[in-house]
Design a protein around this motif. Structure first.
Motif, PDB file in Angstrom:
ATOM      1  N   THR B 163       0.837  -1.212   0.000  1.00 20.56           N
ATOM      2  CA  THR B 163       0.000   0.000   0.000  1.00 20.56           C
ATOM      3  C   THR B 163       0.859   1.244   0.000  1.00 20.56           C
ATOM      4  OG1 THR B 163      -0.133  -0.125   2.376  1.00 20.56           O
ATOM      5  CG2 THR B 163      -2.039  -0.940   1.150  1.00 20.56           C
ATOM      6  N   GLN B 164       2.122   1.107   0.425  1.00 26.20           N
ATOM      7  CA  GLN B 164       2.971   2.282   0.445  1.00 26.20           C
ATOM      8  C   GLN B 164       3.875   2.373  -0.784  1.00 26.20           C
ATOM      9  OE1 GLN B 164       4.555   1.720   4.292  1.00 26.20           O
ATOM     10  NE2 GLN B 164       2.662   2.398   5.254  1.00 26.20           N
ATOM     11  N   ALA B 165       3.667   1.417  -1.702  1.00 23.65           N
ATOM     12  CA  ALA B 165       4.450   1.500  -2.943  1.00 23.65           C
ATOM     13  C   ALA B 165       3.997   2.710  -3.746  1.00 23.65           C
ATOM     14  CB  ALA B 165       4.261   0.219  -3.754  1.00 23.65           C
ATOM     15  N   GLN B 166       4.934   3.252  -4.466  1.00 25.22           N
ATOM     16  CA  GLN B 166       4.613   4.504  -5.171  1.00 25.22           C
ATOM     17  C   GLN B 166       3.530   4.318  -6.211  1.00 25.22           C
ATOM     18  OE1 GLN B 166       8.338   6.044  -6.561  1.00 25.22           O
ATOM     19  NE2 GLN B 166       8.792   6.961  -4.582  1.00 25.22           N
ATOM     20  N   TYR B 167       3.557   3.163  -6.918  1.00 21.23           N
ATOM     21  CA  TYR B 167       2.554   3.000  -7.973  1.00 21.23           C
ATOM     22  C   TYR B 167       1.158   2.872  -7.381  1.00 21.23           C
ATOM     23  CZ  TYR B 167       3.261  -1.984  -6.971  1.00 21.23           C
ATOM     24  OH  TYR B 167       3.372  -3.185  -6.352  1.00 21.23           O
ATOM     25  N   VAL B 168       1.054   2.337  -6.128  1.00 19.04           N
ATOM     26  CA  VAL B 168      -0.266   2.256  -5.495  1.00 19.04           C
ATOM     27  C   VAL B 168      -0.710   3.659  -5.108  1.00 19.04           C
ATOM     28  CG1 VAL B 168      -1.545   1.362  -3.540  1.00 19.04           C
ATOM     29  CG2 VAL B 168       0.111  -0.084  -4.712  1.00 19.04           C
ATOM     30  N   LEU B 173      -3.939   8.533  -6.098  1.00 18.38           N
ATOM     31  CA  LEU B 173      -4.020   9.948  -6.437  1.00 18.38           C
ATOM     32  C   LEU B 173      -4.821  10.164  -7.715  1.00 18.38           C
ATOM     33  CD1 LEU B 173      -0.429  11.168  -5.575  1.00 18.38           C
ATOM     34  CD2 LEU B 173      -2.559  11.770  -4.433  1.00 18.38           C
ATOM     35  N   MET B 174      -4.743   9.169  -8.593  1.00 16.00           N
ATOM     36  CA  MET B 174      -5.488   9.319  -9.845  1.00 16.00           C
ATOM     37  C   MET B 174      -6.946   8.922  -9.671  1.00 16.00           C
ATOM     38  SD  MET B 174      -2.963   8.337 -12.937  1.00 16.00           S
ATOM     39  CE  MET B 174      -1.882   7.159 -12.233  1.00 16.00           C
ATOM     40  N   GLY B 175      -7.323   8.615  -8.446  1.00 16.90           N
ATOM     41  CA  GLY B 175      -8.742   8.393  -8.169  1.00 16.90           C
ATOM     42  C   GLY B 175      -9.200   6.958  -8.306  1.00 16.90           C
ATOM     43  N   ILE B 181      -7.684  -1.075  -6.740  1.00 13.57           N
ATOM     44  CA  ILE B 181      -6.300  -1.205  -6.267  1.00 13.57           C
ATOM     45  C   ILE B 181      -6.060  -2.589  -5.700  1.00 13.57           C
ATOM     46  CG2 ILE B 181      -4.690  -0.402  -4.491  1.00 13.57           C
ATOM     47  CD1 ILE B 181      -5.924   2.368  -4.860  1.00 13.57           C
ATOM     48  N   LEU B 182      -7.040  -3.023  -4.948  1.00 15.50           N
ATOM     49  CA  LEU B 182      -6.929  -4.332  -4.312  1.00 15.50           C
ATOM     50  C   LEU B 182      -6.778  -5.410  -5.370  1.00 15.50           C
ATOM     51  CD1 LEU B 182      -7.115  -5.472  -1.456  1.00 15.50           C
ATOM     52  CD2 LEU B 182      -9.549  -5.818  -1.839  1.00 15.50           C
ATOM     53  N   ARG B 183      -7.641  -5.311  -6.407  1.00 13.95           N
ATOM     54  CA  ARG B 183      -7.665  -6.360  -7.424  1.00 13.95           C
ATOM     55  C   ARG B 183      -6.431  -6.292  -8.308  1.00 13.95           C
ATOM     56  NH1 ARG B 183     -12.780  -5.370 -10.001  1.00 13.95           N
ATOM     57  NH2 ARG B 183     -11.528  -4.292 -11.571  1.00 13.95           N
ATOM     58  N   THR B 184      -6.074  -5.083  -8.708  1.00 13.94           N
ATOM     59  CA  THR B 184      -5.022  -4.948  -9.703  1.00 13.94           C
ATOM     60  C   THR B 184      -3.619  -4.992  -9.083  1.00 13.94           C
ATOM     61  OG1 THR B 184      -6.541  -3.426 -10.737  1.00 13.94           O
ATOM     62  CG2 THR B 184      -4.344  -3.595 -11.707  1.00 13.94           C
ATOM     63  N   HIS B 185      -3.453  -4.290  -7.994  1.00 14.87           N
ATOM     64  CA  HIS B 185      -2.096  -4.130  -7.467  1.00 14.87           C
ATOM     65  C   HIS B 185      -1.782  -5.042  -6.303  1.00 14.87           C
ATOM     66  CE1 HIS B 185      -1.179  -0.995 -10.134  1.00 14.87           C
ATOM     67  NE2 HIS B 185      -2.017  -0.105  -9.612  1.00 14.87           N
ATOM     68  N   LEU B 186      -2.761  -5.235  -5.414  1.00 13.03           N
ATOM     69  CA  LEU B 186      -2.431  -5.929  -4.163  1.00 13.03           C
ATOM     70  C   LEU B 186      -2.551  -7.450  -4.266  1.00 13.03           C
ATOM     71  CD1 LEU B 186      -3.817  -3.791  -1.236  1.00 13.03           C
ATOM     72  CD2 LEU B 186      -1.474  -4.137  -2.008  1.00 13.03           C
TER      73      LEU B 186
END
Lengths: 515, 310
Positions: B163-168, B173-175, B181-186
């Motif tokens: 969650t603290q990664a910059q891309y997350v 920030l991009m809304g 986020i959960l599905r795509t990044h985490l």
């Protein structure tokens, strides 16, 4: 040295660790069945280490298991004791005489007797001790003593029991827990303490006791028959695990132990002596005729015919013992030869009886037990063949007394009857209205009359065996209790321990020697 | 998927997976594969040695041991799976939720998890059976509750780093929605960690199921289970000293294979996840504008959330 390890070797090490952990955990699990750690070496001379069972209480008035009598007999003595065949012989009393009508019995005490706490064991102490068993509100022996109207101690060596009716069973009755003489000083000062600190006048005194672990006893030089006791020390341990008992005997953790039939061959192969002692213990199903489906007597009959007792004996006992339809073993005076093959295995007849009872498509039933493995599994399979569909309910052994003997809330319980010192006493426990093993709480009047007749018949009368056997025959035909097979006492011992005398009712250790 | 492919390349995984596949097949079809009725008693054939009609011999009631081993796999494995699925539901969902649901939820859930971790598995399961009645489901759900802290801690710790990664943060920030986020990044990033934990938890749960059935808790005779067979075999060591080896081997192989697989997944995943975590923690490469800020630093208080040993 913490040398850097390559990824590959780290991986191999962790993989090995993973496997090893799995292996170790499995092995630990396999070892779960093993008993206590083996203690090394033998103690000083003259010690029997008995792998047997520890009592529910060391107070004979509150002990709730028939089995306890073997332990309690080591620390208490009674006016009488039972010989190897089960007949009453003098103990603290030198003898007894009945009045001609059988309603008064006078015991003469030995002189110079004392309890292990040093107080005198005279007629007054005997009276106080027996009165406690009769009078205490929570006494578990009181039902056995209902025929005693009054106890008198006219002089220090004489105890006179006045009875409500002729009862020639008193000397037998007083040989067991019912008649164990407890020091009045002990129960007047601290009655609750007796449960773990017994004070009697038996062959041994309890010197230390850890519940569920061990009881250590020392020879009581003040015992009236102390010259027959060759052992200095006696240790009692809980019932050994079947899987480890032979090894525990070999290692010296025990030098005498009760073993199951499955271990006899192994014990002999290990160089141990094995004695199969006929006992009064019998495997029995406690049936509650007030609970469905047994509220129909035909279902009880069907159950009795549905069971293949030969098969049970073969698998549960490895053939040690006899198939039995009655509470007494062959050779005991109460054994009724006419009931020798009363309910032979007859599935067709069982099915027919079920159909007559209105269950042509079978019936459902719960087998209550303390351990599902073994007998309940086998009963389930046998009953299934005649259309009785069973589920097995396991209750904790610690709660069995409460659920089965006090609440009487189960239809069928797999039980064992440990036998009693007097035959009418056995009838009382199995079939009496207050009997622990009579969950239906009722007794047919004709059975009551038959048992009463047994009590009124002098033991040396030629009518005694006939009357007792008639009562047995009536009981097994009218009561739902379903007897299965007799359970002999199988004792394995190290060769250094001398033979254990084959007492049928209560195991005694007079004359036994050990290293 | 990359982790999975890397895992399959490891020799340990290639050893463990066929074993586990075989056990899974037995669990599903063991009853059908059994050559004889696992409950059929035959008092004429008590404690027979292997051979003839009974490939692995008979037990103390004359039942076919092979059939009982095959039929017993189902209950043993199903119990472990049930416990782990319950633990995943109870652990993963609150574990991720604790990152977003505010300090109160975070504090309460962490203390609850700490409390649960103090309880021993077998005793807790026996207590649950005492309260809710003897049954495998009661015991397994109780075990699931006790295993859930493992998933809670592991998921939370893994997710916290990402969650603290910059891309997350950029996505935020991009809304982007939390779900996105959960599905795509985490989720795809923490999956390998969850897989390792699952394999370890399955091994633990299987051993606990076996211990419980050994004690006659959960599934009771005559139903066959590995633990139950081990328990009854120990009573007849004098006649069949080799008999406990059969269920014990099955337990050992399955638990060992699960542990090997967990190791393999972790080793395969290490390459994928650890640099990701390192990227968040490492200072930006020199030569680029150094953007200092509190969000750059991983929160030190969460170090206690490192994955726990199974």
């Amino acid at each position: 040295m913490n040398a850097p390890i390559s990824t590959r070797s780290a991986l191999a090490r962790r993989s090995f660790l993973g496997l090893a952990l799995g292996t170790a955990a499995t092995l630990a699990l396999a070892a779960c069945g093993s008993g206590a750690p083996v203690t090394a070496g033998g103690a000083a001379g003259g010690t029997v280490k008995w792998g047997w069972a520890l009592p529910t209480s060391w107070d004979p008035v509150f002990s709730s298991a028939g089995w306890d009598v073997h332990d309690l007999s080591l620390v208490y003595a009674g006016l009488t004791k039972l010989d190897e065949k089960g007949d009453a012989v003098p103990a603290l009393a030198t003898g007894w005489t009945y009045s001609p009508d059988g309603t008064t019995v006078t015991f003469k005490l030995r002189t110079g007797l004392s309890f292990s706490d040093g107080t005198a064991l005279d007629a007054a102490a005997v009276k106080k001790s027996l009165d406690r068993g009769r009078g205490d509100a929570k006494s578990l022996v009181a039902p056995q003593l209902v025929h005693i109207k009054e106890i008198a101690a006219p002089d220090p060596q004489t105890v006179v029991l006045t009875l409500t009716q002729a009862d020639y069973q008193i000397p037998n009755l007083l040989a067991g827990k019912t008649g164990m003489i407890v020091s009045p000083k002990a129960f007047e000062e601290d009655a609750a303490g007796l449960a773990s600190r017994p004070v009697g006048a038996g062959p041994f005194t309890l010197s230390s006791y850890t519940q569920n672990a061990k009881a250590v006893l020392k020879r009581n030089p003040g015992y009236w028959d102390a010259s027959s006791i060759k052992l200095d020390n006696f240790e009692i341990y809980p019932l050994p695990d079947a899987s480890t008992v032979v090894a525990a005997l070999q290692s010296g953790q025990y030098n005498v132990a009760q073993i199951p039939g499955s271990q006899v061959a192994a014990a002999k192969a290990a160089g141990l002596e094995v004695q199969v002692i006929p006992s009064l213990v019998v495997a029995v199903l406690d049936i509650n005729p007030t609970k469905a489906p047994f509220d129909n007597p035909l279902v009880v009959q069907a159950l009795k015919y549905a069971i293949d007792r030969e098969a049970l004996l073969k698998t549960q006992q490895f053939g040690f013992g006899d198939v039995s339809y009655q509470p007494f073993p062959k050779g005991y005076v109460g054994y009724d030869a006419g009931s020798a093959d009363l309910f032979p295995h007859d599935p067709a007849k069982a099915k027919e009886l079920l159909a007559q009872a209105g269950h042509p498509d079978g019936v459902e039933l719960t087998i209550t037990t303390t351990s599902a493995q073994g007998l309940p599994e086998q009963l389930q399979a046998q009953l299934k063949e005649v259309g009785i569909k069973t589920t097995i309910e396991v209750i904790p052994a610690a709660q069995a007394t409460q659920i089965i003997y006090i609440q009487h809330s189960r239809a069928l319980f797999t039980d064992q009857f440990a036998g009693r010192d007097s035959a009418p006493q056995a009838f009382q426990v199995l079939f009496g209205e207050q009997g622990l093993m009579n969950p239906g709480r009722s007794t047919p009047p004709e059975l009551k009359a038959a048992v009463d007749l047994v009590s009124r018949t002098p033991l040396d009368s030629p009518d005694y065996p006939k009357n007792l056997q008639a009562a047995t025959a009536l009981a097994v035909r009218t009561m739902p209790n379903t007897f299965l097979y007799s359970v002999p006492r199988i004792l394995a011992r190290q060769k250094t321990v001398s033979a254990i005398p084959p007492y049928t009712v209560v195991q005694r250790f007079e004359g036994v020697t050990a290293p | 998927m990359r982790t999975l492919r890397r895992t399959l390349r490891l020799r340990t995984a290639r050893t463990a997976l066929p074993v586990l596949a075989a056990v899974a097949l037995l669990a599903l079809f063991g009853g059908a594969l059994a050559p004889q009725d696992p409950l059929a008693q035959d008092t004429a054939q008590l404690l027979h040695a292997p051979g003839g009609a009974h490939l692995l011999g008979t037990d103390y009631l004359g039942r076919d041991v092979l059939s009982r081993l095959l039929a017993g796999t189902g209950d043993s494995v199903a119990g472990a799976v049930e416990a782990v699925v319950a633990a995943m539901l109870l652990g993963i969902v609150p574990g991720i939720a604790s990152l977003w649901l505010g300090r109160v939820f975070e504090w309460v859930s962490l203390r609850a998890v700490d409390a649960l971790m103090t309880l021993p598995f077998t005793l807790f399961a026996i207590a649950a059976v005492g309260v809710f009645g003897n049954g495998l489901h009661q015991a397994m759900l109780a075990l699931g509750v006790l295993l859930s802290p493992l998933f809670f801690r592991v998921t939370r710790a893994a997710a916290l780093g990402f969650t603290q990664a910059q891309y997350v943060q950029a996505a935020e920030l991009m809304g982007a929605s939390r779900r996105w986020i959960l599905r795509t990044h985490l989720w795809s990033k923490i999956l390998p960690t969850v897989a390792v934990t699952t394999a370890h938890a399955l091994a633990t749960a299987l051993l606990t199921v076996t211990s419980l059935t050994f004690l006659g808790v959960g599934v009771q005779p005559p139903a066959p289970t590995w633990g139950g067979m081990l328990a009854s075999d120990l009573g007849f060591l004098a006649q069949q000293p080799w008999a406990p080896i059969l269920p014990a081997t099955l337990i050992m192989l399955t638990v060992g294979a699960l542990n090997l697989l967990a190791d393999a997944v972790r080793d395969a995943g290490a390459a994928g996840t650890e640099p990701a975590r390192a990227r968040t923690a490492a200072p930006a490469p020199a030569g680029r504008p150094h953007r200092a800020g509190p969000t750059e630093q991983p929160a030190p208080k969460e170090q206690a959330d490192a994955p726990l040993p199974a």
